[in-house]
Design a protein around this motif. Sequence first.
Motif, mmCIF file in Angstrom:
data_model
loop_
_atom_site.group_PDB
_atom_site.id
_atom_site.type_symbol
_atom_site.label_atom_id
_atom_site.label_comp_id
_atom_site.label_asym_id
_atom_site.label_seq_id
_atom_site.Cartn_x
_atom_site.Cartn_y
_atom_site.Cartn_z
ATOM 1 N N MET A 169 63.874 43.754 47.861
ATOM 2 C CA MET A 169 63.890 43.514 46.424
ATOM 3 C C MET A 169 62.717 44.227 45.767
ATOM 4 N N GLY A 170 62.857 44.545 44.499
ATOM 5 C CA GLY A 170 61.770 45.174 43.769
ATOM 6 C C GLY A 170 60.535 44.303 43.689
ATOM 7 N N GLU A 171 60.741 42.973 43.612
ATOM 8 C CA GLU A 171 59.612 42.059 43.570
ATOM 9 C C GLU A 171 58.733 42.197 44.806
ATOM 10 N N ASP A 172 59.364 42.390 45.965
ATOM 11 C CA ASP A 172 58.615 42.523 47.222
ATOM 12 C C ASP A 172 57.762 43.789 47.219
ATOM 13 N N LYS A 173 58.357 44.880 46.744
ATOM 14 C CA LYS A 173 57.609 46.137 46.673
ATOM 15 C C LYS A 173 56.416 46.009 45.739
ATOM 16 N N TRP A 174 56.642 45.409 44.588
ATOM 17 C CA TRP A 174 55.584 45.293 43.577
ATOM 18 C C TRP A 174 54.385 44.523 44.114
ATOM 19 N N GLN A 175 54.632 43.404 44.771
ATOM 20 C CA GLN A 175 53.529 42.603 45.302
ATOM 21 C C GLN A 175 52.713 43.377 46.335
ATOM 22 N N GLU A 176 53.406 44.152 47.178
ATOM 23 C CA GLU A 176 52.689 44.960 48.168
ATOM 24 C C GLU A 176 51.961 46.124 47.510
ATOM 25 N N LEU A 178 50.486 46.068 44.634
ATOM 26 C CA LEU A 178 49.236 45.533 44.091
ATOM 27 C C LEU A 178 48.183 45.384 45.181
ATOM 28 N N ILE A 179 48.607 44.945 46.348
ATOM 29 C CA ILE A 179 47.684 44.791 47.485
ATOM 30 C C ILE A 179 47.124 46.146 47.913
ATOM 31 N N GLN A 180 48.011 47.132 48.068
ATOM 32 C CA GLN A 180 47.585 48.441 48.552
ATOM 33 C C GLN A 180 46.758 49.197 47.512
ATOM 34 N N MET A 200 54.938 43.983 35.096
ATOM 35 C CA MET A 200 54.817 44.863 36.264
ATOM 36 C C MET A 200 53.815 45.984 36.006
ATOM 37 N N TRP A 201 54.050 46.753 34.962
ATOM 38 C CA TRP A 201 53.172 47.886 34.676
ATOM 39 C C TRP A 201 51.797 47.406 34.198
ATOM 40 N N GLY A 202 51.742 46.288 33.490
ATOM 41 C CA GLY A 202 50.465 45.793 33.010
ATOM 42 C C GLY A 202 49.499 45.492 34.147
ATOM 43 N N LYS A 203 49.979 44.840 35.212
ATOM 44 C CA LYS A 203 49.104 44.513 36.344
ATOM 45 C C LYS A 203 48.731 45.768 37.133
ATOM 46 N N ILE A 204 49.687 46.696 37.249
ATOM 47 C CA ILE A 204 49.369 47.966 37.915
ATOM 48 C C ILE A 204 48.327 48.731 37.110
ATOM 49 N N LEU A 205 48.503 48.788 35.808
ATOM 50 C CA LEU A 205 47.581 49.526 34.948
ATOM 51 C C LEU A 205 46.181 48.935 34.997
ATOM 52 N N ASP A 206 46.084 47.646 35.083
ATOM 53 C CA ASP A 206 44.784 46.990 35.207
ATOM 54 C C ASP A 206 44.031 47.500 36.437
ATOM 55 N N ILE A 207 44.736 47.596 37.568
ATOM 56 C CA ILE A 207 44.097 48.088 38.799
ATOM 57 C C ILE A 207 43.751 49.569 38.667
ATOM 58 N N LEU A 208 44.666 50.351 38.115
ATOM 59 C CA LEU A 208 44.414 51.789 37.954
ATOM 60 C C LEU A 208 43.163 52.041 37.121
ATOM 61 N N ALA A 209 43.024 51.300 36.032
ATOM 62 C CA ALA A 209 41.860 51.498 35.161
ATOM 63 C C ALA A 209 40.568 51.136 35.893
ATOM 64 N N ARG A 210 40.580 50.044 36.653
ATOM 65 C CA ARG A 210 39.381 49.653 37.407
ATOM 66 C C ARG A 210 39.035 50.682 38.480
ATOM 67 N N LYS A 211 40.064 51.179 39.150
ATOM 68 C CA LYS A 211 39.830 52.164 40.208
ATOM 69 C C LYS A 211 39.321 53.488 39.622
ATOM 70 N N ALA A 212 39.884 53.891 38.499
ATOM 71 C CA ALA A 212 39.410 55.122 37.854
ATOM 72 C C ALA A 212 37.951 54.983 37.442
ATOM 73 N N ALA A 213 37.584 53.811 36.919
ATOM 74 C CA ALA A 213 36.190 53.575 36.528
ATOM 75 C C ALA A 213 35.253 53.605 37.735
ATOM 76 N N ALA A 214 35.797 53.301 38.921
ATOM 77 C CA ALA A 214 34.994 53.307 40.150
ATOM 78 C C ALA A 214 34.958 54.683 40.813
ATOM 79 N N GLY A 215 35.571 55.678 40.203
ATOM 80 C CA GLY A 215 35.515 57.034 40.730
ATOM 81 C C GLY A 215 36.714 57.481 41.534
ATOM 82 N N VAL A 216 37.741 56.654 41.640
ATOM 83 C CA VAL A 216 38.969 57.053 42.346
ATOM 84 C C VAL A 216 39.750 58.029 41.472
#
Length: 525
Positions: A169-176, A178-180, A200-216
Motif C-alpha cells: 500500500m502507499g501508506e506503507d511506502k510513505w512511512q518507510e 519518512l524513516i529513511q 504526505m508531501w507536508g511531512k516529507i517537505l519538513d524533513i527535506l527542509a531540515r536536511k537541506a539546512a544541515a548541508g544535505v
Amino acid sequence: MGEHDENAGLRLLKKGQKGFFRLIFSRLGIIIVLLACNILLLLSAFGRFNEFLPHLFGGSTLFSVVMILYLLNTDMNPSAKITWLILIMLLPVFGIFLFLFVRFEIGHRAIKGRIDQLIAQTKRAIPQDPETLETLRREDPGAAALVDYMGRNDCHPVFQNTAVTFFPMGEDKWQEMLIQLEKAEHFIFLEYFIIDEGVMWGKILDILARKAAAGVDVRVMYDGTNEFSTLPHNYPKRLEKLGIQCKVFAPVTPFVSTHYNYRDHRKILVIDGKVAFNGGVNLADEYINRVEKFGHWKDTAVMLQGEAVRSFTLMFLQMWSIDKRDPDFTPFLSLPTCPPDGAAGFVMPYGDCPLDEDKVGERVYMDILNRSLRYVHIISPYLILDGEMETAIKFAAERGVDVKIILPGVPDKTAAWALAKTHYSSLLDSGVQIFEYTPGFTHAKIFVSDDREGVVGTINLDYRSLYHHFECATYLHSVPCLGEIEADFQETLKKCCPVTRESIKHEKLSLKIMGFFLKAIAPLL
C-alpha cells in the motif's frame, strides 16, 4: 523544524488551474481544437468558395493519398497507423497537420538530442558485473537474454547484493520513506510525476527542509503538468528559499510543442546511494488514502538497499542534467552502497525513454508473458493495448498459462475505462481472467510470474506509458519478496469482482458507445 514549520511548508503550496485549463493543455484538448477547426474550415469552404470546391476536394484527396502512402511505409506501431489513417481520411486538412506536428517532433528535438547524448556518455557509468550476469545465465538463460537486450542502448545492469522490500500500500511506502529520509547524510533525490499539497508531501517537505539546512544536497524534480494541476508556476523558487534545488521537467506550453506526449511519469527517491524507492505511488494524499477520490486507492512500491540503488541514482542524474554539459556523476555513483547481509536474487532497475525506437517497458512485459510457464498475474490502472501486447497476453493464456488481470472497479478516467472494456471480450475468449477492484481504484503496476520473476514500477498497460512517457521500473528475479507480491495479488483478488460474459452484457450503453468511438484514436489519448 517542528509542527509549526511543517504547516509553514504546507502553506508553500497553492492549487493550480484545473478543469477547463487542464483540458486545454492536454492531448485531448489539441484534438478537440483541431476537429473544431477542421469543421469550421469545411463549412467556410462550402459557404464562400462553391466554385472552387472541386479543386479543394481534388487537392485535399491527392494530399491525403500521398500522406497515407507515406504513413504505410513508416515503422510506426500498426495500431497507431490505423488511428492516423482514420484521422487523415476523415479530416484531411487538420488530420495531416496533426500528424506532421507529432511525427516531426516539433518542440522536443533539442531535448531528444540532449538525452541521446547523455545516454551515450553514461552508457558505461555502471559496468555490468560479468560474474553476476553469468550466474543469472546459469539459473535462467531467458532472463539473462533479457538483460543482454536491456544493455544494448542504455545502462541497465543486473545486480545481486540488493535487498528488496515490497510495500502493498502507499501508506506503507510513505512511512518507510519518512524513516529513511531522516537518515540522509549526503544527498536526497526525488523525481515524481505528481506532487500535491497535503499531509504526505507536508511531512516529507519538513524533513527535506531540515536536511537541506544541515548541508544535505536535496533535489526535487517533477513533471510540468503539475503547474496547471497541483503546484504554482513559481514553486521551484519557493523550494529554493528552503535550500532545496528544484526543477520542472518540460513545463507545458499550450499548443506549442509535442511535450504533451513526453511526460516524466517516473517515481524515484534515492537517499545517499544506499536506498531507493520505486513504484506507482506519487506524493499526494490520495495515494495514502488520506483523501478519497475514487474509492479506496490501491498502490504498491518497492524499496531497494544495496548495489542496484546506483541505477536509480544514474536515472535521476540523467534527467536532472539535461540542461548541463559534461556533468560528472562519479561523486554520487561512487558512494558505498552498503548491501544488507544475505540479500538474495537479482535486481535490474530500468528506464524507458519515449524518444528512442526501443519500447523497453512493453518488451519487458511481453518477455515475461512469453517465457511464463504457470502463471502471470497483473495489476494495472489502465488497459489500452496495441495489437502486439494484446496478442502476447492472449497467447500466454492460450498456452495454458494462468493469466489474471486486476483493474479498477472505480475509474479515475471514464474514457480510459471505456477503452479498457473494449478488450474484455477478446481477452476472455483466449482464457484471460479479468477482475475489477470493487473498493475503488488500482494504481499499482505489477507483473509477477511463476514465483520466479516480476516487475514493480510506473509502467501502465496503456499507450501513454508504453509509448509516450518517460518511465521506470524494477525487474526482480528470485528475490524473496516475490512471494509477498504474489500473496498481495491473491489478497487483492478477494476484493475483486470477476468480469464475465454476463457482466459485459450489462455494461452501460454509454460506456460501450464511448469505447466504440474512442478506439479509433486510442493511441492519441
